[in-house]
Design a protein around this motif. Structure first.
Motif, PDB file in Angstrom:
ATOM      1  N   TRP A 406       0.505  -1.264  -0.134  1.00 12.17           N
ATOM      2  CA  TRP A 406       0.118   0.088  -0.121  1.00 12.17           C
ATOM      3  C   TRP A 406       0.789   1.220  -0.025  1.00 12.17           C
ATOM      4  O   TRP A 406       0.410   2.415  -0.434  1.00 12.17           O
ATOM      5  N   LYS A 408       3.816   3.552  -1.283  1.00  9.62           N
ATOM      6  CA  LYS A 408       4.793   3.670  -2.428  1.00  9.62           C
ATOM      7  C   LYS A 408       6.140   3.982  -2.085  1.00  9.62           C
ATOM      8  O   LYS A 408       7.024   3.957  -2.598  1.00  9.62           O
TER       9      LYS A 408
ATOM     10  N   LYS B   2      -0.953  10.900  -1.997  1.00  7.98           N
ATOM     11  CA  LYS B   2      -0.664  10.346  -3.490  1.00  7.98           C
ATOM     12  C   LYS B   2       0.655   9.361  -2.996  1.00  7.98           C
ATOM     13  O   LYS B   2       1.025   8.598  -3.828  1.00  7.98           O
ATOM     14  N   GLU B   3       1.182   8.972  -1.670  1.00 10.83           N
ATOM     15  CA  GLU B   3       2.271   8.274  -1.348  1.00 10.83           C
ATOM     16  C   GLU B   3       1.853   6.955  -1.095  1.00 10.83           C
ATOM     17  O   GLU B   3       2.245   5.823  -0.833  1.00 10.83           O
ATOM     18  N   PHE B   4       0.284   6.685  -1.160  1.00 11.68           N
ATOM     19  CA  PHE B   4      -0.348   5.399  -1.070  1.00 11.68           C
ATOM     20  C   PHE B   4      -1.183   5.033  -2.248  1.00 11.68           C
ATOM     21  O   PHE B   4      -1.652   5.812  -2.886  1.00 11.68           O
ATOM     22  N   PHE B   5      -1.062   3.545  -2.461  1.00 11.44           N
ATOM     23  CA  PHE B   5      -2.223   3.325  -3.407  1.00 11.44           C
ATOM     24  C   PHE B   5      -3.467   3.496  -2.980  1.00 11.44           C
ATOM     25  O   PHE B   5      -3.973   3.355  -1.688  1.00 11.44           O
ATOM     26  N   ALA B   6      -4.400   3.725  -3.904  1.00 15.55           N
ATOM     27  CA  ALA B   6      -5.948   4.272  -3.563  1.00 15.55           C
ATOM     28  C   ALA B   6      -6.489   2.843  -3.048  1.00 15.55           C
ATOM     29  O   ALA B   6      -6.405   1.687  -3.623  1.00 15.55           O
ATOM     30  N   MET B   7      -7.416   3.194  -2.125  1.00 14.47           N
ATOM     31  CA  MET B   7      -8.362   2.013  -1.451  1.00 14.47           C
ATOM     32  C   MET B   7      -9.666   2.746  -1.748  1.00 14.47           C
ATOM     33  O   MET B   7     -10.022   3.788  -1.510  1.00 14.47           O
ATOM     34  N   ARG B   8     -10.556   1.630  -2.090  1.00 14.68           N
ATOM     35  CA  ARG B   8     -11.966   2.140  -2.325  1.00 14.68           C
ATOM     36  C   ARG B   8     -12.686   2.634  -0.833  1.00 14.68           C
ATOM     37  O   ARG B   8     -12.169   2.426   0.164  1.00 14.68           O
ATOM     38  N   GLU B  11     -14.184   0.604   1.691  1.00 13.30           N
ATOM     39  CA  GLU B  11     -13.308  -0.357   2.367  1.00 13.30           C
ATOM     40  C   GLU B  11     -12.697   0.420   3.184  1.00 13.30           C
ATOM     41  O   GLU B  11     -12.458   0.104   4.466  1.00 13.30           O
ATOM     42  N   ALA B  14     -14.849   1.170   6.222  1.00 12.41           N
ATOM     43  CA  ALA B  14     -15.049  -0.060   7.078  1.00 12.41           C
ATOM     44  C   ALA B  14     -13.951  -0.632   7.899  1.00 12.41           C
ATOM     45  O   ALA B  14     -14.098  -0.768   9.160  1.00 12.41           O
ATOM     46  N   LEU B  15     -12.678  -0.216   7.276  1.00  4.37           N
ATOM     47  CA  LEU B  15     -11.474  -0.630   8.248  1.00  4.37           C
ATOM     48  C   LEU B  15     -11.375   0.401   9.399  1.00  4.37           C
ATOM     49  O   LEU B  15     -10.992  -0.060  10.305  1.00  4.37           O
ATOM     50  N   THR B  56     -18.269  -6.465   6.509  1.00  4.20           N
ATOM     51  CA  THR B  56     -17.160  -6.731   5.472  1.00  4.20           C
ATOM     52  C   THR B  56     -17.939  -7.286   4.193  1.00  4.20           C
ATOM     53  O   THR B  56     -17.652  -7.020   3.330  1.00  4.20           O
ATOM     54  N   LEU B  57     -18.973  -8.263   4.430  1.00  3.19           N
ATOM     55  CA  LEU B  57     -19.565  -8.884   3.265  1.00  3.19           C
ATOM     56  C   LEU B  57     -20.340  -7.669   2.658  1.00  3.19           C
ATOM     57  O   LEU B  57     -20.488  -7.673   1.351  1.00  3.19           O
ATOM     58  N   PHE B  60     -18.236  -5.920   0.631  1.00  3.03           N
ATOM     59  CA  PHE B  60     -17.745  -6.644  -0.562  1.00  3.03           C
ATOM     60  C   PHE B  60     -18.747  -6.500  -1.645  1.00  3.03           C
ATOM     61  O   PHE B  60     -18.587  -6.293  -3.112  1.00  3.03           O
ATOM     62  N   PHE B  61     -20.181  -6.876  -1.435  1.00  2.00           N
ATOM     63  CA  PHE B  61     -21.165  -6.892  -2.333  1.00  2.00           C
ATOM     64  C   PHE B  61     -21.573  -5.385  -2.820  1.00  2.00           C
ATOM     65  O   PHE B  61     -21.710  -5.326  -3.989  1.00  2.00           O
ATOM     66  N   GLN B  64     -18.767  -5.064  -5.458  1.00  2.00           N
ATOM     67  CA  GLN B  64     -18.955  -5.818  -6.751  1.00  2.00           C
ATOM     68  C   GLN B  64     -20.329  -4.879  -7.548  1.00  2.00           C
ATOM     69  O   GLN B  64     -20.039  -5.240  -8.775  1.00  2.00           O
TER      70      GLN B  64
END
Lengths: 475, 67
Positions: A406, A408, B2-8, B11, B14-15, B56-57, B60-61, B64
């Motif tokens: 996660w 970079k 921008k130093e992190f990969f994007a998370m939805r 999600e 929820a975390l 989490t379910l 997830f749905f 999707q």
């Protein structure tokens, strides 16, 4: 005990049969052997993940612990594992499945390519999991003696030979099918027993009210220091996303979506089983057997008093299933650390597929027999050591894995430093050389995170191709 | 960021919620108060074990559907 013994023998023969049947297909292929050809369906995988995690401790131990230490502290330990599943599902499942290799070492050695990572990670896995296997074997021996009257030594020799045969020859395919059966057996026995008990009393709340009226300590936690159960909570929450036998299961799924769904369903099944055991079976045990000296007997005492002999025999098989479903997954993960991560790296391109197949089978036998030798005269504190072993893996692997996926700025220096700092700090804290009054795993994770941060900010930035490769895993 | 990969977003939310809920559960005050014979800390652990898979379910749905 005849019924119980017959059921257990049938069950063991069935496991060996599955292993031999699977061997015809898997022995010649790495993909088949380590990750079952990556075609395991969601429901089967979910049940196998649940069974791999639910060790003997999750059936016998959880109820014994709740009986002796109270429900809240016990749930803290198992809620840690339940929290670990969303961490795994959201933070690593999609990416590691998309990565398309077999083990956590494969990913870490790709992300931080140096020999420290390549060989330290599998070495830590072998140490931690051998201890874990010995603890499970000891549990199997004690259980078989207590429930079936089979001498300890005979029981563990028999159990070890059975699971070495089906793991070494059947690989992940055999483990998946046996674990699925074992998981279903555990779930049916625990949920079936709990539902029958609730049916008789009327509601779980009424059962809890009666039990806490007789034994108020069942619902209390104030007599225990927070650090005692916070440490276990953190260990399991951070272990699930990186612990090798769960990561390998992620790789067996058909795709990233299947891997995430399997983890989510496994978490649901695990939660429901633990809650049924702790909130229904333990209160019944407290009401009917209030003064048990050996708290671990509560499940079988309740099963013996509430159900006929045949059901009790199935319960005994469920306990052994719980022990074996974890042990077989540990054995495969441990042999993958030796055969795939260490020897595979050393012999890269110089050994034929046939030689590697012999090495794969041989590694399982070496680890299994070594664990058996140790389990014949196990250290007294082995059960405590195995949680420490899992803690060692959490402390060393969690930060490099999550940051590697996660952040970079995560780079070779930061990743290697985080791995070494996490492992070293955890060992020093467990040995009480470093005593900050906090759970060792919390200290070690902090040290690992600081090492990653310093290395990442001060070290050289990762190359563009590496960042593009990691970015592709998120898609 | 921008130093992190994007998370939805779902999600990440929820975390954050689950980590915050866990931290809240371990506050020492919940050890001493009891409801129905069980310390509030115990009820919070039960809630965590039920909320965690359901949330989490759901995430997830939802993810999707959005795909």
């Amino acid at each position: 005990m005849l019924v119980e013994r017959v059921l257990v023998v049938l069950y063991l023969v069935g496991c060996v049969g599955i292993g031999i049947f699977a061997s015809r297909k898997v022995l010649g292929s790495r993909d088949e052997y380590w990750v079952a050809g990556r075609r395991i369906g969601t429901t089967v995988n979910a049940m196998a993940i649940m069974a791999s995690l639910a060790s003997g401790g999750s059936i016998i131990g959880v109820m014994g612990l709740a009986y002796s230490q109270g429900i809240p502290a016990t749930l803290a330990l198992f809620a840690g594992a339940v929290l670990g599943f969303p961490l795994a599902s959201i933070l690593v499942a999609r990416q590691l499945r998309n990565f398309g290799k077999y083990t956590i070492t494969d990913f870490l050695a790709f992300r931080y390519p140096n020999s420290v990572v390549r060989y330290l990670v599998p070495s830590l896995i072998v140490i931690a999991f051998t201890i874990y296997i010995v603890a499970q074997l000891k549990a199997a021996g004690i259980t078989a003696y207590a429930l079936l009257g089979i001498p300890y030594d005979t029981a563990i020799v028999l159990a070890t030979l059975v699971f070495i045969v089906y793991v070494s020859f059947g690989g992940m395919v055999a483990i998946t099918w046996t674990d699925m059966i074992q998981g279903a057996l555990m779930l049916i026995v625990v949920l079936g027993a709990a539902l029958a008990m609730v049916w008789r009393v009327g509601s779980p709340m009424e059962l809890m009210r009666q039990a806490t009226a007789v034994a108020p300590e069942l619902g209390q936690v104030k007599h225990q220091p927070v650090a005692s159960y916070l440490g276990y909570f953190v260990i399991w929450a951070t272990a699930i996303p990186v612990i090798p036998h769960i990561v390998m299961r992620v790789s067996t799924a058909r795709d990233a979506k299947g891997a995430r769904m399997s983890l989510n369903l496994a978490m649901l099944a695990y939660s429901v089983m633990i809650l049924a055991a702790v909130l229904v079976i333990v209160p019944v045990g407290k009401l009917h057997f209030p003064g048990l000296e050996d708290a671990d007997q509560v499940f079988l005492k309740v099963m013996g008093s509430e159900f006929p002999t045949l059901i009790r025999g199935v319960a005994v098989a469920a306990v052994l299933a719980a022990v074996m479903s974890t042990t077989d997954a540990l054995l495969l993960a441990c042999s993958s650390a030796i055969a795939h991560d260490i020897l595979g790296g050393l012999l890269k391109g110089r050994a034929s597929e046939k030689t590697m197949a012999v090495i794969r089978v041989g590694a399982a036998w070496v680890v299994g027999l070594l664990a058996l030798y140790w389990a014949l005269s196990p250290p007294e504190l082995i059960s405590k050591f195995y949680t420490a072993g899992v803690g060692l893996l959490s402390a060393s692997l969690f930060v490099p894995t999550i940051a590697g996926l996660w952040w970079k700025r995560a780079n070779l220096v930061g990743g290697t430093a985080a791995l070494v700092a996490g492992a070293a700090t955890y060992i020093l804290a467990e040995l009480e050389v470093l005593d900050l009054g906090i759970a060792p795993v919390v200290v070690a994770l902090a040290a690992s995170a600081i090492a990653m941060l310093v290395g990442g900010l001060l070290g050289r930035r990762e190359s563009t191709p590496m960042l593009e490769a990691i970015s592709a895993l998120h898609e | 960021m921008k130093e992190f990969f994007a998370m939805r977003r779902g999600e990440a939310a929820a975390l954050l919620f689950l980590v915050a809920f866990s931290t809240f559960s371990f506050l020492p005050v919940w050890r001493d108060i009891e409801i129905g014979g069980i310390a509030v800390f115990g009820w919070l652990m039960i809630a965590l074990m039920l909320i965690s898979p359901v949330l989490t379910l759901f995430v997830f749905f939802r993810g999707q559907r959005m795909e």
